[in-house]
Scaffold this motif. Sequence first.
Motif, mmCIF file in Angstrom:
data_model
loop_
_atom_site.group_PDB
_atom_site.id
_atom_site.type_symbol
_atom_site.label_atom_id
_atom_site.label_comp_id
_atom_site.label_asym_id
_atom_site.label_seq_id
_atom_site.Cartn_x
_atom_site.Cartn_y
_atom_site.Cartn_z
ATOM 1 N N THR A 85 69.262 30.382 85.649
ATOM 2 C CA THR A 85 70.108 31.381 86.321
ATOM 3 C C THR A 85 69.292 32.529 86.887
ATOM 4 N N HIS A 86 68.058 32.679 86.400
ATOM 5 C CA HIS A 86 67.151 33.700 86.935
ATOM 6 C C HIS A 86 65.797 33.043 87.212
ATOM 7 N N ALA A 87 65.829 31.951 87.941
ATOM 8 C CA ALA A 87 64.615 31.181 88.201
ATOM 9 C C ALA A 87 63.612 31.997 89.004
ATOM 10 N N HIS A 88 62.337 31.868 88.612
ATOM 11 C CA HIS A 88 61.264 32.596 89.298
ATOM 12 C C HIS A 88 61.039 32.020 90.696
ATOM 13 N N GLN A 89 60.900 32.907 91.670
ATOM 14 C CA GLN A 89 60.656 32.509 93.046
ATOM 15 C C GLN A 89 59.433 33.250 93.574
ATOM 16 N N LEU A 119 59.717 24.098 80.976
ATOM 17 C CA LEU A 119 61.098 24.594 81.056
ATOM 18 C C LEU A 119 61.138 26.123 81.054
ATOM 19 N N VAL A 120 60.259 26.731 80.257
ATOM 20 C CA VAL A 120 60.220 28.194 80.215
ATOM 21 C C VAL A 120 59.745 28.763 81.555
ATOM 22 N N THR A 121 58.805 28.042 82.224
ATOM 23 C CA THR A 121 58.270 28.538 83.499
ATOM 24 C C THR A 121 59.289 28.481 84.632
ATOM 25 N N ILE A 122 60.454 27.933 84.372
ATOM 26 C CA ILE A 122 61.516 28.000 85.382
ATOM 27 C C ILE A 122 61.851 29.464 85.683
ATOM 28 N N GLN A 123 61.790 30.296 84.649
ATOM 29 C CA GLN A 123 62.084 31.722 84.832
ATOM 30 C C GLN A 123 60.843 32.602 84.694
ATOM 31 N N TYR A 124 59.964 32.245 83.764
ATOM 32 C CA TYR A 124 58.822 33.110 83.469
ATOM 33 C C TYR A 124 57.506 32.450 83.891
ATOM 34 N N GLN A 125 56.562 33.264 84.296
ATOM 35 C CA GLN A 125 55.233 32.774 84.616
ATOM 36 C C GLN A 125 54.377 32.755 83.356
ATOM 37 N N ILE A 126 53.721 31.639 83.108
ATOM 38 C CA ILE A 126 52.832 31.500 81.955
ATOM 39 C C ILE A 126 51.450 31.128 82.471
ATOM 40 N N HIS A 127 50.451 31.848 82.035
ATOM 41 C CA HIS A 127 49.092 31.630 82.526
ATOM 42 C C HIS A 127 48.592 30.235 82.144
ATOM 43 N N GLU A 128 47.841 29.614 83.076
ATOM 44 C CA GLU A 128 47.350 28.259 82.847
ATOM 45 C C GLU A 128 46.416 28.202 81.640
ATOM 46 N N LEU A 129 45.745 29.304 81.312
ATOM 47 C CA LEU A 129 44.853 29.333 80.166
ATOM 48 C C LEU A 129 45.628 29.078 78.878
ATOM 49 N N ILE A 130 46.839 29.633 78.805
ATOM 50 C CA ILE A 130 47.684 29.415 77.627
ATOM 51 C C ILE A 130 48.122 27.956 77.556
ATOM 52 N N THR A 131 48.545 27.430 78.700
ATOM 53 C CA THR A 131 48.992 26.036 78.745
ATOM 54 C C THR A 131 47.888 25.082 78.312
ATOM 55 N N GLY A 132 46.697 25.271 78.860
ATOM 56 C CA GLY A 132 45.587 24.390 78.515
ATOM 57 C C GLY A 132 45.118 24.582 77.091
ATOM 58 N N SER A 133 45.117 25.827 76.606
ATOM 59 C CA SER A 133 44.609 26.112 75.260
ATOM 60 C C SER A 133 45.472 25.475 74.184
ATOM 61 N N ILE A 134 46.785 25.479 74.375
ATOM 62 C CA ILE A 134 47.677 24.899 73.368
ATOM 63 C C ILE A 134 47.367 23.416 73.180
ATOM 64 N N GLY A 135 47.198 22.694 74.283
ATOM 65 C CA GLY A 135 46.878 21.278 74.184
ATOM 66 C C GLY A 135 45.542 21.038 73.507
ATOM 67 N N VAL A 136 44.527 21.818 73.883
ATOM 68 C CA VAL A 136 43.196 21.664 73.295
ATOM 69 C C VAL A 136 43.226 21.967 71.804
ATOM 70 N N ILE A 137 43.946 23.022 71.412
ATOM 71 C CA ILE A 137 44.025 23.397 69.997
ATOM 72 C C ILE A 137 44.701 22.301 69.172
ATOM 73 N N LEU A 138 45.803 21.769 69.670
ATOM 74 C CA LEU A 138 46.526 20.729 68.931
ATOM 75 C C LEU A 138 45.693 19.456 68.796
ATOM 76 N N ILE A 139 45.027 19.057 69.865
ATOM 77 C CA ILE A 139 44.201 17.857 69.802
ATOM 78 C C ILE A 139 42.972 18.103 68.920
ATOM 79 N N GLY A 140 42.376 19.292 69.031
ATOM 80 C CA GLY A 140 41.245 19.623 68.160
ATOM 81 C C GLY A 140 41.641 19.623 66.699
ATOM 82 N N TRP A 141 42.804 20.150 66.405
ATOM 83 C CA TRP A 141 43.311 20.165 65.029
ATOM 84 C C TRP A 141 43.518 18.738 64.516
ATOM 85 N N SER A 142 44.105 17.888 65.350
ATOM 86 C CA SER A 142 44.345 16.504 64.941
ATOM 87 C C SER A 142 43.029 15.750 64.754
ATOM 88 N N PHE A 143 42.024 16.056 65.596
ATOM 89 C CA PHE A 143 40.709 15.430 65.444
ATOM 90 C C PHE A 143 40.071 15.852 64.126
#
Length: 381
Positions: free
Chosen positions: A178-182, A328-352
């Motif tokens: 309802t308040h999608a980022h443009q 889904l959150v980025t539909i309204q809010y901008q999230i830096h790509e560093l955060i997006t990439g870091s979460i994946g790296v952290i989870l995979i590193g933790w599982s390794f």
Amino acid sequence: MVLKTFGWSFAVTALGLVAAVFYGGWTGFGIVAILSVLEISLSFDNAVVNAGILKKMSAFWQKIFLTVGVLIAVFGMRLVFPVVIVAVSASMGPIEAVDLALNDKDRYQQLVTDAHPSIAAFGGMFLLMIFLDFIFEDRDIKWLSWLERPLAKLGKVDMLSVCISLIVLLISAMTFATHAHQHGGAHADKAETVLLSGIAGLITYMIVGGLSGYFEDRLEEEEEREHEQEEAAERQGKPRSAVVLAGKAAFFMFLYLEVLDASFSFDGVIGAFAITNDIVLMALGLGIGAMYVRSLTVYLVRQGTLDEYVYLEHGAHYAIGALAAILLVTIQYQIHELITGSIGVILIGWSFWSSVRRNKALAAAEGKAGSDEKTEVSSGV
């Protein structure tokens, strides 16, 4: 082994960087290099998940994945896809959209940004279904057993993944959409667009995933009777039906991989606009990154890394769930790509790291058992 698997990636890197210098000078070189690193960091979880699927396929289809699949990934998702987005959202022809991408980069970036809610809804729902189907499946090996054990019990409820996904989509459409980022920081009501795109992502997953799963199950059933079928085929002078079935299974698994890669690439394509709005530099940088992701996928398969580090696949799927939520959150809010990439790296590193600890514990237990057995033998017990 490394050169054999990553040779094409090294070659594409060299050609891409040289092309970047000729096209945009050393500035273009730097942009392409940054985009390549961005794509690899954002898509490492994609490689792990792909490897879990690709290891079930023959060497022929692995080669198809590295050749035809790369063409689809590089030219389809990294070059054609952004142009198609502009053509559809702006109701213009593809030629006009290409002209806009090359000659009016600011307007092109604006149209792609405005189309982000529909892209995020489609990709988010597709990835969410992958995550939910994984955590609701009862697996012999569990990483976070305190969480996965009760979820596996809940997974016995039919269509639970679909129900949860539709609820998440409905909530997203009523809140974020309802308040999608443009473009330019403005907001607009995109609830209807998000609903339609999310349902399209859900349908795509169910069709492609369902077909690949169906043929995979059929293939396993046929393999159990492979010897009998071979003898019958030889007597009748006909080819074995298992070969035909394997082709169907591999084809739909390949199709599933391509849709999966497309969903993973959404964040990379959108994130690339934070660095450049030049479609040529974008295609070069993301294309190089996509090539490394594919080579890494094959490397993981051939090295048997997923079999040795058993929690890697779990970590990758949790990263998929996190990426689905972020989209889904980025539909309204901008999230830096560093955060997006870091979460994946952290989870995979933790599982390794968890996999390494598990392997050490198993080795210690086997060593202790072997030592006890030798003691018993030497003492005459």
